[in-house]
Design a protein around this motif. Structure first.
Motif, mmCIF file in Angstrom:
data_model
loop_
_atom_site.group_PDB
_atom_site.id
_atom_site.type_symbol
_atom_site.label_atom_id
_atom_site.label_comp_id
_atom_site.label_asym_id
_atom_site.label_seq_id
_atom_site.Cartn_x
_atom_site.Cartn_y
_atom_site.Cartn_z
ATOM 1 N N GLY A 212 -6.775 1.512 -4.069
ATOM 2 C CA GLY A 212 -5.466 0.929 -4.386
ATOM 3 C C GLY A 212 -4.354 1.951 -4.520
ATOM 4 N N TYR A 213 -3.171 1.443 -4.919
ATOM 5 C CA TYR A 213 -1.945 2.244 -4.982
ATOM 6 C C TYR A 213 -1.282 2.038 -6.348
ATOM 7 N N GLY B 134 -10.473 2.942 -0.794
ATOM 8 C CA GLY B 134 -10.197 1.539 -1.141
ATOM 9 C C GLY B 134 -9.906 1.338 -2.608
ATOM 10 N N GLY C 124 0.809 -1.222 0.000
ATOM 11 C CA GLY C 124 0.000 0.000 0.000
ATOM 12 C C GLY C 124 0.835 1.260 0.000
ATOM 13 N N GLY C 125 2.134 1.156 -0.239
ATOM 14 C CA GLY C 125 3.004 2.339 -0.282
ATOM 15 C C GLY C 125 4.450 1.892 -0.395
ATOM 16 N N GLY D 85 -2.218 6.093 -5.831
ATOM 17 C CA GLY D 85 -3.547 6.679 -5.736
ATOM 18 C C GLY D 85 -3.924 7.612 -6.871
ATOM 19 N N ARG E 206 -6.553 5.480 -0.717
ATOM 20 C CA ARG E 206 -6.552 4.489 0.371
ATOM 21 C C ARG E 206 -7.877 4.575 1.139
ATOM 22 N N ASP F 44 -2.776 9.850 -3.040
ATOM 23 C CA ASP F 44 -2.484 8.491 -2.556
ATOM 24 C C ASP F 44 -3.311 8.169 -1.313
ATOM 25 N N LYS F 45 -3.417 9.169 -0.390
ATOM 26 C CA LYS F 45 -4.177 8.934 0.850
ATOM 27 C C LYS F 45 -5.677 8.840 0.558
#
Ligand code: KG4
Ligand code: ZN
Length: 336
Positions: A177-178, A175, A40-41, A180, A172, A168-169
């Motif tokens: 994905g990455y 929901g 996730g990052g 973002g 998240r 990106d946040k």
């Protein structure tokens, strides 16, 4: 003048050969995005290990591709020294120093943000000074006035989250994905901006702030104002609607404040740079709303690449800016 550029500041291992700061002869990029997506990052330790695996093949590919390019025909090496992840930067800088030593080539260290700006010299039209460049990436949102090569005045920057970080946040939270940014852009295509989200105008300053809009999105999701279920009968905004609303809120502020600064400083041109500059709505709205000509690099040159580092290196060498083999990484390097 042919320059080999090397870029390893974050999660892309990249090498490129650029002629005279404007013509791309090769542009190789090995992305680690699928590896980091699992977490996730970006995981810094994983990133530096991947750079070690990828850097030599990527440099060899960049050198093998253009006809007539050999080590002897190169005029210099440009490498990113910061800002970025220390372990990642070290891989590129040490490889660049080794090549410079082995082939007796001049070396120049490049600020990654300066490199992003110089992606604009790789398009068909050449920028005119004075200009304003909006650099929007995962770590930065800077509004920069440039009166000549290497002459930067940072007019404004983000006071909290960078635009890419906010994308990106938000992804998240929804929901999606990455990374973002592309995920929000894609989801937004199927939605309408029906969720009301705030904009931080910070009047009287050229600074930005994106933490408020991100928190407002989080509160809306936590408060049940966005439907995260697949219930077709729900009248609540869907994640796609929320993505469209978030995208519009961020882009509205970026475009309005950039155009206002460009008018205030009576610049000849507006340039876009950084990963978020590949956002279709940002590119479209800026061109539509600016009375001043806008230059935008093609999307592959907005996200991290080494062609922009080589292009910037050309102007460093022209200005006599070279570095010795004691060149080191500067993870928190500033533009000015
Ligand atoms: O410049 P970059 O490749 O790396 C850094 O120097 O940070 O920028 C990466 C950032 C990420 O936050 C990513 O989500 C964002 O750029 N990004 C986008 C888009 N493509 C990448 N943000 C919005 N829309 C996009 N299409
Ligand atoms: Zn970047």
């Amino acid at each position: 003048m042919k320059i080999l550029g090397i870029e390893t500041s974050c999660d892309e291992t990249a090498a490129a050969v650029v002629e005279d700061g404007v013509r791309i002869l090769s542009n190789q990029i090995a992305s680690q995005v699928e590896i980091h997506a699992r977490y996730g990052g970006i995981v810094p330790e994983v990133a530096s290990r991947q750079h070690i695996l990828a850097i030599i093949p990527i440099v060899e590919q960049a050198m093998a591709e253009p006809p007539g390019v050999s080590w002897d025909s190169l005029d210099g090496i440009a490498v990113t020294i910061g800002p970025g992840l220390a372990g990642s930067l070290l891989v590129g800088v040490n490889v660049a120093k080794s090549i410079a030593l082995a082939h007796n080539l001049p070396l120049t260290g490049i600020n990654h943000l300066e490199g992003h700006i110089y992606a604009n010299w790789l398009s068909n039209c050449q920028p005119d000074f004075p200009l304003i460049c909006l650099i929007v990436s995962g770590g930065h949102s800077d509004l920069v006035l440039m009166k000549g090569h290497g002459d930067y005045v940072v007019l404004g920057r983000t006071r909290d989250d960078a635009a890419g970080e906010a994308f990106d946040k938000a992804a998240r939270i929804l929901g999606l994905g990455y990374p973002g940014g592309p995920a929000i852009q894609e989801a937004a295509q199927n939605g309408t901006a029906s969720l009301k989200l705030p904009r931080a105008w910070l009047k009287g300053s050229h600074d930005f702030s994106f933490s408020g809009v991100k928190t407002a999105l989080l509160r809306s999701v936590e408060g049940g104002m966005v439907s995260l279920s697949t219930n077709q009968n729900s009248r609540l905004p869907t994640p796609s609607d929320a993505a469209a609303s978030f995208q519009e809120a961020v882009i509205d502020v970026l475009v309005t404040k950039t155009v206002a600064a460009a008018k205030e400083y009576r610049v000849e041109q507006i340039l876009l740079a950084g990963g978020v500059a590949s956002n279709k709505l940002l590119r479209h709205w800026l061109v539509e709303n600016s009375p001043i000509p806008v230059l935008v690099p093609e999307p592959v040159l907005c996200t991290d690449n080494a062609a922009m580092i080589a292009a910037c290196g050309y102007y460093h060498f022209q200005a006599g800016k070279t570095d010795g083999l004691d060149l080191d990484v500067v993870p928190s390097l500033k533009l000015t």
